[in-house]
Enzyme design. Structure first.
Site, mmCIF file in Angstrom:
data_model
loop_
_atom_site.group_PDB
_atom_site.id
_atom_site.type_symbol
_atom_site.label_atom_id
_atom_site.label_comp_id
_atom_site.label_asym_id
_atom_site.label_seq_id
_atom_site.Cartn_x
_atom_site.Cartn_y
_atom_site.Cartn_z
ATOM 1 N N GLU A 158 33.440 28.631 52.454
ATOM 2 C CA GLU A 158 33.198 27.959 50.988
ATOM 3 C C GLU A 158 32.625 26.551 51.233
ATOM 4 O OE1 GLU A 158 36.494 28.513 48.584
ATOM 5 O OE2 GLU A 158 36.110 30.800 48.327
ATOM 6 N N GLU B 23 32.014 39.515 54.403
ATOM 7 C CA GLU B 23 30.973 40.552 55.083
ATOM 8 C C GLU B 23 29.584 40.092 55.565
ATOM 9 O OE1 GLU B 23 32.507 40.153 52.313
ATOM 10 O OE2 GLU B 23 33.179 42.140 51.009
ATOM 11 N N CYS C 89 26.852 41.369 49.122
ATOM 12 C CA CYS C 89 27.181 41.974 50.186
ATOM 13 C C CYS C 89 26.686 43.424 50.496
ATOM 14 C CB CYS C 89 28.648 41.945 50.508
ATOM 15 S SG CYS C 89 29.141 40.089 51.030
ATOM 16 N N ASN D 57 35.233 34.497 54.966
ATOM 17 C CA ASN D 57 34.499 33.697 53.799
ATOM 18 C C ASN D 57 34.428 32.459 54.444
ATOM 19 O OD1 ASN D 57 37.234 34.091 53.087
ATOM 20 N ND2 ASN D 57 36.515 33.794 50.885
ATOM 21 N N CYS E 170 31.467 42.278 47.203
ATOM 22 C CA CYS E 170 30.387 41.776 45.967
ATOM 23 C C CYS E 170 29.171 42.373 46.189
ATOM 24 C CB CYS E 170 30.315 40.483 45.958
ATOM 25 S SG CYS E 170 28.895 39.717 47.160
HETATM 26 N N1 THU Z 1 34.473 37.053 48.696
HETATM 27 C C1 THU Z 1 34.216 37.559 49.972
HETATM 28 O O1 THU Z 1 34.320 36.732 51.052
HETATM 29 N N2 THU Z 1 34.062 38.709 50.076
HETATM 30 C C2 THU Z 1 34.305 39.684 49.010
HETATM 31 O O2 THU Z 1 33.953 40.850 49.098
HETATM 32 C C3 THU Z 1 34.418 39.332 47.653
HETATM 33 C C4 THU Z 1 34.565 37.524 47.624
HETATM 34 C C5 THU Z 1 34.595 35.359 48.954
HETATM 35 C C6 THU Z 1 33.744 34.661 48.219
HETATM 36 C C7 THU Z 1 34.376 33.406 47.891
HETATM 37 O O3 THU Z 1 34.834 32.623 48.996
HETATM 38 C C8 THU Z 1 35.858 34.051 47.348
HETATM 39 O O4 THU Z 1 35.881 35.377 48.097
HETATM 40 C C9 THU Z 1 36.016 34.214 46.116
HETATM 41 O O5 THU Z 1 34.926 34.792 45.148
#
Ligand code: THU
Length: 148
Positions: A55, A66, A105, A53, A102
């Site tokens: 941000e 993902e 994704c 991830n 989520c």
């Molecule tokens: N996040 C993911 O990368 N994948 C997931 O399956 C759930 C959430 C990330 C997004 C954000 O950077 C952090 O987790 C908190 O939501």
């Protein structure tokens, strides 16, 4: 090999895919949530694309691990996917619980994967915990076949 360790690709098991997701997770850029996620996307031909991830100070441009893996793969010409492994948890800690993808994704998976065959593998520091099809985690999914 037990069912939970199957990826659908010969020679690559779910435990190996989780190990690659843990590697990818080390590169997560998470200065806001401090929640680090890693993914490892397996193609039908046995190639693995890692993602983390990423941000952003404006929050909404954040990309999940993902989707990073999918967009890397699709942008390199890949279209056939067998499985994805996902691991996540608090930054600087080993993931002790599963981190499920989520909804956004899951929808991206729906675009490129056969929901009855594509496997979603959720792991922790202790190994593989969940191995289900995309259809199991996204029932009644809306995808390209709906519009066809
Ligand atoms: N996040 C993911 O990368 N994948 C997931 O399956 C759930 C959430 C990330 C997004 C954000 O950077 C952090 O987790 C908190 O939501």
């Amino acid at each position: 090999m037990s069912d939970i360790n199957q990826t659908g690709v010969a020679g690559i098991d779910a435990q190996q895919l989780v190990a690659r997701a843990l590697e990818a997770r080390k590169r997560a850029y998470v200065p806001y949530s401090h929640w680090a996620v890693g993914a490892a996307l397996l193609t039908e031909s046995g190639e693995i694309f890692e993602g983390c991830n990423i941000e952003n100070a404006a929050y909404t441009p954040t990309n999940c691990a993902e989707r990073t893996a999918f967009f890397k793969a699709v942008s390199e010409g890949e279209r056939s996917f067998a499985a994805i492994a996902v691991v996540g948890g608090r930054e600087h800690e080993e993931p002790k619980d599963i981190c499920a993808p989520c909804g956004v994704c899951r929808q991206v998976m729906m675009e490129f994967c056969d929901p009855k065959r594509f496997r979603v593998i959720l792991g922790t520091r202790d190994g593989v915990c969940v191995n289900e099809t995309l259809e199991q985690i996204l029932p009644y999914g809306f995808g390209p076949d709906t519009l066809a």
